[in-house]
Design a protein around this motif. Structure first.
Motif, PDB file in Angstrom:
ATOM      1  N   UNK A 186       0.810  -1.220   0.000  1.00 58.42           N
ATOM      2  CA  UNK A 186       0.000   0.000   0.000  1.00 58.42           C
ATOM      3  C   UNK A 186       0.847   1.275   0.000  1.00 58.42           C
ATOM      4  N   UNK A 187       2.116   1.176   0.382  1.00 54.53           N
ATOM      5  CA  UNK A 187       2.944   2.384   0.420  1.00 54.53           C
ATOM      6  C   UNK A 187       4.361   2.041   0.002  1.00 54.53           C
ATOM      7  N   UNK A 188       5.092   3.066  -0.395  1.00 53.29           N
ATOM      8  CA  UNK A 188       6.464   2.887  -0.862  1.00 53.29           C
ATOM      9  C   UNK A 188       7.420   2.830   0.323  1.00 53.29           C
ATOM     10  N   UNK A 189       7.598   3.973   0.999  1.00 53.54           N
ATOM     11  CA  UNK A 189       8.466   4.046   2.166  1.00 53.54           C
ATOM     12  C   UNK A 189       7.730   4.718   3.308  1.00 53.54           C
ATOM     13  N   UNK A 190       8.235   4.512   4.508  1.00 54.86           N
ATOM     14  CA  UNK A 190       7.706   5.236   5.659  1.00 54.86           C
ATOM     15  C   UNK A 190       8.067   6.712   5.497  1.00 54.86           C
ATOM     16  N   UNK A 191       7.099   7.609   5.693  1.00 53.42           N
ATOM     17  CA  UNK A 191       7.410   9.038   5.590  1.00 53.42           C
ATOM     18  C   UNK A 191       8.330   9.476   6.714  1.00 53.42           C
ATOM     19  N   UNK A 192       9.055  10.542   6.503  1.00 53.70           N
ATOM     20  CA  UNK A 192      10.024  11.029   7.486  1.00 53.70           C
ATOM     21  C   UNK A 192       9.306  11.782   8.598  1.00 53.70           C
ATOM     22  N   UNK A 193       8.447  11.053   9.295  1.00 55.02           N
ATOM     23  CA  UNK A 193       7.651  11.583  10.392  1.00 55.02           C
ATOM     24  C   UNK A 193       7.635  10.540  11.507  1.00 55.02           C
ATOM     25  N   UNK A 194       7.355  10.980  12.725  1.00 56.70           N
ATOM     26  CA  UNK A 194       7.452  10.080  13.870  1.00 56.70           C
ATOM     27  C   UNK A 194       6.246   9.163  14.060  1.00 56.70           C
ATOM     28  N   UNK A 195       5.051   9.570  13.619  1.00 55.96           N
ATOM     29  CA  UNK A 195       3.828   8.820  13.934  1.00 55.96           C
ATOM     30  C   UNK A 195       3.636   7.662  12.962  1.00 55.96           C
ATOM     31  N   UNK A 196       4.574   6.711  12.973  1.00 56.60           N
ATOM     32  CA  UNK A 196       4.520   5.608  12.010  1.00 56.60           C
ATOM     33  C   UNK A 196       3.308   4.718  12.217  1.00 56.60           C
ATOM     34  N   UNK A 197       2.894   4.500  13.482  1.00 59.08           N
ATOM     35  CA  UNK A 197       1.748   3.624  13.718  1.00 59.08           C
ATOM     36  C   UNK A 197       0.437   4.272  13.271  1.00 59.08           C
ATOM     37  N   UNK A 198       0.303   5.583  13.450  1.00 60.88           N
ATOM     38  CA  UNK A 198      -0.889   6.284  12.970  1.00 60.88           C
ATOM     39  C   UNK A 198      -0.906   6.305  11.440  1.00 60.88           C
ATOM     40  N   UNK A 199       0.263   6.459  10.827  1.00 63.82           N
ATOM     41  CA  UNK A 199       0.375   6.413   9.369  1.00 63.82           C
ATOM     42  C   UNK A 199      -0.111   5.064   8.843  1.00 63.82           C
ATOM     43  N   UNK A 200       0.352   3.961   9.447  1.00 61.90           N
ATOM     44  CA  UNK A 200      -0.073   2.644   9.004  1.00 61.90           C
ATOM     45  C   UNK A 200      -1.562   2.433   9.236  1.00 61.90           C
ATOM     46  N   UNK A 201      -2.058   2.870  10.363  1.00 61.88           N
ATOM     47  CA  UNK A 201      -3.478   2.708  10.666  1.00 61.88           C
ATOM     48  C   UNK A 201      -4.348   3.377   9.598  1.00 61.88           C
ATOM     49  N   UNK A 202      -3.889   4.516   9.096  1.00 65.68           N
ATOM     50  CA  UNK A 202      -4.676   5.274   8.127  1.00 65.68           C
ATOM     51  C   UNK A 202      -4.730   4.629   6.753  1.00 65.68           C
ATOM     52  N   UNK A 203      -3.875   3.663   6.497  1.00 62.22           N
ATOM     53  CA  UNK A 203      -3.822   3.043   5.173  1.00 62.22           C
ATOM     54  C   UNK A 203      -4.931   2.027   4.935  1.00 62.22           C
ATOM     55  N   UNK A 204      -5.597   1.603   6.007  1.00 60.87           N
ATOM     56  CA  UNK A 204      -6.510   0.477   5.884  1.00 60.87           C
ATOM     57  C   UNK A 204      -7.907   0.826   6.391  1.00 60.87           C
ATOM     58  N   UNK A 205      -8.911   0.334   5.664  1.00 62.62           N
ATOM     59  CA  UNK A 205     -10.299   0.505   6.082  1.00 62.62           C
ATOM     60  C   UNK A 205     -10.577  -0.378   7.293  1.00 62.62           C
ATOM     61  N   UNK A 206     -11.695  -0.119   7.960  1.00 60.87           N
ATOM     62  CA  UNK A 206     -12.015  -0.858   9.182  1.00 60.87           C
ATOM     63  C   UNK A 206     -12.043  -2.362   8.953  1.00 60.87           C
ATOM     64  N   UNK A 207     -12.551  -2.812   7.818  1.00 61.63           N
ATOM     65  CA  UNK A 207     -12.644  -4.237   7.552  1.00 61.63           C
ATOM     66  C   UNK A 207     -11.326  -4.888   7.180  1.00 61.63           C
TER      67      UNK A 207
END
Length: 271
Positions: free
Chosen positions: A153-174
């Motif tokens: 779903x993504x290329x690289x982790x963005x240069x930001x600290x909130x990696x877990x929130x970034x990953x959470x946002x990539x996926x729908x609830x299901x």
């Protein structure tokens, strides 16, 4: 995959716990030691079955990307250096993201260790531990597992600290799920000042991710959730709610005063 910055005091314990009971070669464990000034890398290398890559600068996103480049297998677990996860727990997480029911990302059940903590810390987490935002979310647990399709779903982790929130946002609830039978014991700060440091760090990181215009729909912050969803239905939590609100406001003020590019305010009290 474990991103580790100056984690010599905990990384060995975490790795041995993970590999205890694992079959030889069952897990491809990669530790990305980044900007370390202690012997994190050497401690990790001393654990049989662990590969280490070293990143010169202290940056969790850079470490995650370096670890991803070195890793060879899926499903892939991103594990914080201080989170104890057993081999059985890792197997259960990996099994949950088969995609058979549409779930391709998962995280363990969040367990908050507040034993022996100061009153204000216990009051804060009495509310925080009941926030609905953590239901079937990927953040706040220190461990996330992605299938191969999820990682695509993504290329690289963005240069930001909130990696877990970034990953959470990539996926729908299901597409994401909490694996209730796998606990993730999160050590809460042992001092109130360390709690404020952690809160300021998290809020600053989350705000930066939302402001960065990332190509993901980061879930909006529900600032009144502590009151509407937690305290009002449970009137006995009003004293804890007052502490929660006061600590949150103080941490937000500190986060606004923190200069851009300041050092990562890690909670050292649990290490």
């Amino acid at each position: 995959m474990v991103a580790a910055h100056n984690e010599a005091t905990v990384i060995g314990r975490t790795l041995r716990h993970l590999l205890d009971g694992a079959e030889p070669g069952e897990f491809d464990v990669v530790v990305a030691a980044n900007g370390c000034t202690d012997d994190t890398a050497d401690v990790a290398r001393s654990v049989p079955g662990v590969r280490v890559v070293e990143v010169e600068r202290a940056s969790k996103p850079a470490a995650l990307n370096a670890g991803d480049a070195a890793a060879t297998s899926f499903p892939r677990i991103y594990l914080d250096a201080d989170i104890p996860l057993s081999a059985a727990g890792a197997r259960a997480l990996a099994a949950r993201v088969s995609g058979a029911d549409g779930v391709i990302a998962a995280a363990p059940r969040r367990v908050l260790d507040t034993k022996g903590r100061p009153l204000l810390v216990r009051a804060y987490f009495a509310v925080n531990g009941r926030l609905p935002a953590f239901r079937d979310a990927l953040f706040g647990r220190g461990a996330i597992v992605l299938s191969k399709d999820a990682r695509a779903r993504f290329d690289e982790f963005p240069d930001l600290f909130a990696d877990d929130l970034f990953l959470d946002a990539l996926f729908a609830d299901g597409e994401k799920r909490e694996v209730a039978e796998v606990p993730s014991v999160v050590a809460t700060p042992t001092r109130t000042e360390d709690l404020l440091r952690r809160l300021g760090r998290v809020r600053g990181a989350n705000t930066a991710l939302r402001a960065a215009g990332a190509a993901v729909a980061v879930r909006p912050a529900r600032k009144a959730s502590w009151l509407v969803d937690v305290v009002l239905p449970r009137p006995w939590l009003w004293p804890a709610g007052a502490c929660y609100a006061a600590l949150t406001l103080l941490a937000e003020r500190r986060a606004r005063r923190t200069p851009e590019g300041a050092a990562w305010a890690r909670d050292e009290s649990t290490r």
